[in-house]
Design an enzyme around this catalytic site. Structure first.
Site, PDB file in Angstrom:
ATOM      1  N   GLY A   1      -4.590  11.784  -8.274  1.00  0.00           N
ATOM      2  CA  GLY A   1      -5.806  12.008  -8.609  1.00  0.00           C
ATOM      3  C   GLY A   1      -6.987  12.608  -7.366  1.00  0.00           C
ATOM      4  O   GLY A   1      -6.344  13.387  -6.657  1.00  0.00           O
ATOM      5  N   SER A   2      -8.020  12.243  -7.367  1.00  0.00           N
ATOM      6  CA  SER A   2      -8.915  12.856  -6.375  1.00  0.00           C
ATOM      7  C   SER A   2      -8.592  12.714  -5.026  1.00  0.00           C
ATOM      8  O   SER A   2      -8.977  13.199  -4.265  1.00  0.00           O
ATOM      9  CB  SER A   2     -10.320  12.356  -6.769  1.00  0.00           C
ATOM     10  OG  SER A   2     -10.867  12.692  -7.845  1.00  0.00           O
ATOM     11  N   THR A   3      -7.481  11.609  -4.588  1.00  0.00           N
ATOM     12  CA  THR A   3      -7.246  11.659  -3.344  1.00  0.00           C
ATOM     13  C   THR A   3      -6.344  12.699  -2.915  1.00  0.00           C
ATOM     14  O   THR A   3      -6.263  12.905  -1.571  1.00  0.00           O
ATOM     15  CB  THR A   3      -6.421  10.229  -3.082  1.00  0.00           C
ATOM     16  OG1 THR A   3      -5.178  10.432  -4.033  1.00  0.00           O
ATOM     17  CG2 THR A   3      -7.085   9.077  -3.273  1.00  0.00           C
ATOM     18  N   MET A   4      -6.075  13.803  -3.721  1.00  0.00           N
ATOM     19  CA  MET A   4      -5.417  14.971  -3.382  1.00  0.00           C
ATOM     20  C   MET A   4      -6.534  15.805  -3.069  1.00  0.00           C
ATOM     21  O   MET A   4      -6.172  17.057  -2.167  1.00  0.00           O
ATOM     22  CB  MET A   4      -4.769  15.509  -4.482  1.00  0.00           C
ATOM     23  CG  MET A   4      -4.008  16.994  -4.306  1.00  0.00           C
ATOM     24  SD  MET A   4      -2.546  16.615  -3.144  1.00  0.00           S
ATOM     25  CE  MET A   4      -1.467  16.207  -4.473  1.00  0.00           C
TER      26      MET A   4
END
Length: 574
Positions: A293-296
């Site tokens: 998810g947004s940790t990428m």
């Protein structure tokens, strides 16, 4: 008066006498031939059978090496125990003694009698791994043919807290899971032996040859800090219970060396009594994959900055809060309008991240993801490690390149995700990770320029401040940098409705990162599932104690924490 009858003499044919004589002679020849065969050609067999009556080879077991944490705290140790065995052919026992032995061993009398009645066997266990005191009670009965054999039983002082790392051994003291399995050859050592002559009472009469001394196994020192491991396990278990999650995992790294200081999993099991552990024994931080998810997004932002086409203050139009790529549409949780690259990370804008990704070539973007470790194993040397999934750039469609920029369409392990963030803590250098204690900090791989890494770290610090998605990750007295992630859970048949994975990856102190922590909460079912809600508090609680425990200097005032309930929290886009 009866007249006596004369006896009838039957005269047998001479050939029958001759046949009988020949058969007797053939029998003697067969016996003579058999004796010659046994004494000349099969002498070894007879000698072995004879030796078996009084020769014995006693096994001298080696002691399995210890497993400790980085400071020498015991995680696995072997305790001496006794196993009771018998040579049924030598046993002389009465009914009363059989009953007493069965009572001491906790067995049924019939079971003991059945084992001792098997006279064809020369070795049979009656009971394994008993306490030396109880075994001594058995030997006091003085039953001939019953003996003791020294063995070792594994004990795990930290129990379920380190179960997924240390693992456990089987009945024969061989590793079954975790480091007990991975380092089995190193830990096991080599058993010794002693050949002796015993009399019928079982007493040793004479040694036949020199004793082969057992070689004890070598100790293994893990990189784990048992104190931080306990903190991570405790807070993770609380979060899994609070949010009614299926499972959770957490990894804490030394930001400078890449050593794993903690790796916790829930649910867990007791390695001292490993029963009914199906589904509980796998180390999810290494074996399970999920969409980050947004940790990428910080990796995407770093790739954009590194390309030279973007700076932290470069403006990106994200209005009206969504964008279409072919038949598909990408949405933001809230429309934001024009955002800088730094604000795209702070607000966690899918549209902003997708626009940056689509301005890069697919080959370049794949190269960054690959170089930072996605799609390849960390080579940490742990059984069952997954490589994750990163498809070749030649197969990417525009919509896939866009969604990969915010962590959809790519799968990673929690350990891979934690390792990726070492580039932002070490001037763009990706550190290798290790579960064994290192003497020196390893040399990593330079992925980004130092300036790029510093800029992204600054953006990650904005995520934890008001206006970001991770207010609950703040730590009193320390600056924190990190990123939340929330994705719909991917099942065997695609995305599963109303099932999510919440995650957070962060580092502290942000001015000079010493610790990196990644947290993943799998399928929370309490109604709250955003990474900033379910995972970030675990990071905060563990970091608060770990930083002080390690005496790491503060880099922020003690009033730096903004209470989340007093500030409107920003929810990230999914």
């Amino acid at each position: 008066m009866a007249i006596p009858l004369a006896p009838v003499i039957v005269k047998l044919p001479a050939w029958r006498r001759r046949i009988l004589l020949v058969l007797v002679l053939l029998g003697f020849v067969a016996l003579l031939g058999r004796s010659l065969y046994l004494q000349s050609f099969h002498k070894r067999f007879l000698q072995e059978k004879g030796d078996a009556r009084y020769n014995r080879t006693l096994i001298l077991p080696s002691q399995r090496g210890k497993i400790t944490d980085r400071y020498g705290e015991l995680l696995a140790i072997s305790s001496p125990v006794e196993s009771v065995w018998a040579n049924p052919s030598d046993v002389k026992i009465n009914a009363e003694q059989t009953k007493k032995i069965a009572t001491l061993l906790g067995l049924k009398t019939e079971a003991v009698s059945k084992k001792l009645a098997n006279s064809e066997r020369e070795f049979v266990y009656l009971k394994r791994r008993m306490s030396p005191e109880l075994a001594a009670e058995v030997m006091k009965l003085g039953v001939p043919g019953i003996y003791l054999q020294r063995e070792y039983k594994r004990y795990y002082p930290a129990g379920e807290v380190t179960a997924h790392l240390v693992g456990f051994t089987g009945i024969d003291d061989q590793g079954q899971e975790g480091f007990e399995l991975t380092m089995n050859k190193t830990l096991s050592g080599k058993s010794g032996s002693r050949r002796v002559i015993k009399d019928r009472a079982g007493h040793i009469v004479e040694d036949l040859e020199a004793v082969k001394v057992p070689q004890d196994g070598h100790d293994v020192v893990l990189s784990i800090d048992r104190r931080i491991q306990y903190l991570a396990h405790r807070e993770l278990a609380k979060a899994v219970e609070k949010y009614q999650a299926v499972a959770g995992a957490a990894v804490v790294l030394d930001a400078k060396t890449g050593e794993v200081l903690a790796m916790a999993n829930v649910p867990t099991y007791n390695p001292n009594n490993p029963v009914n552990i199906q589904g509980k024994s796998r180390n999810r931080a290494i074996t399970d994959v999920f969409e980050p998810g947004s940790t990428m997004k910080p990796v995407t932002a770093a790739a954009a900055l590194e390309s030279g086409n973007y700076k932290p203050d470069t403006k990106i139009q994200t209005a009206p809060g969504y964008m279409s790529i072919g038949p598909a549409t990408i949405h933001d949780a809230h429309p934001h309008g024009v955002l800088t690259v730094a604000e795209v990370i702070q607000k966690s804008s899918n549209v902003g991240s997708a626009k940056m990704a689509l301005s890069l070539s697919s080959q370049y973007m794949w190269g960054v993801f690959n170089q930072i470790g996605f799609g390849t194993k960390t080579r940490i040397g742990f059984p069952g490690e997954s490589a994750g999934r990163l498809r070749n750039f030649k197969t990417w469609r525009p919509i896939e390149q866009a969604t990969m920029s915010y962590g959809h369409g790519v799968s990673v392990t929690l350990l891979q995700l934690a390792r990726a963030y070492t580039v932002f803590a070490n001037d763009g250098e990706l550190k290798p990770v290790s579960l064994l204690k290192l003497k020196d900090a390893p040399v990593g791989t330079q992925v980004f320029a130092a300036e790029t890494a510093h800029n992204v770290k600054d953006m990650l610090e904005m995520v934890v401040l008001p206006g970001g998605t991770a207010l609950r990750a703040q730590v009193l007295g320390y600056r924190v940098a990190g990123k939340t992630g929330t994705t719909v859970k991917l099942g065997d048949h695609g995305y599963e409705k109303n099932r999510y994975v919440g995650s957070f990856v962060g580092m502290a102190p942000a001015s000079n990162p010493r610790l990196i922590m990644a947290v993943m909460i799998d399928d929370p079912r309490s109604g709250e599932y955003y990474g900033g809600t379910v995972a970030a508090p675990v990071f905060s609680a563990v970091m608060a104690d770990a930083l002080r425990m390690l005496a790491i200097p503060q880099d922020a005032p003690n009033d730096n924490v903004v209470i989340p309930s007093g500030v409107e929290e920003v929810q990230e886009s999914i």
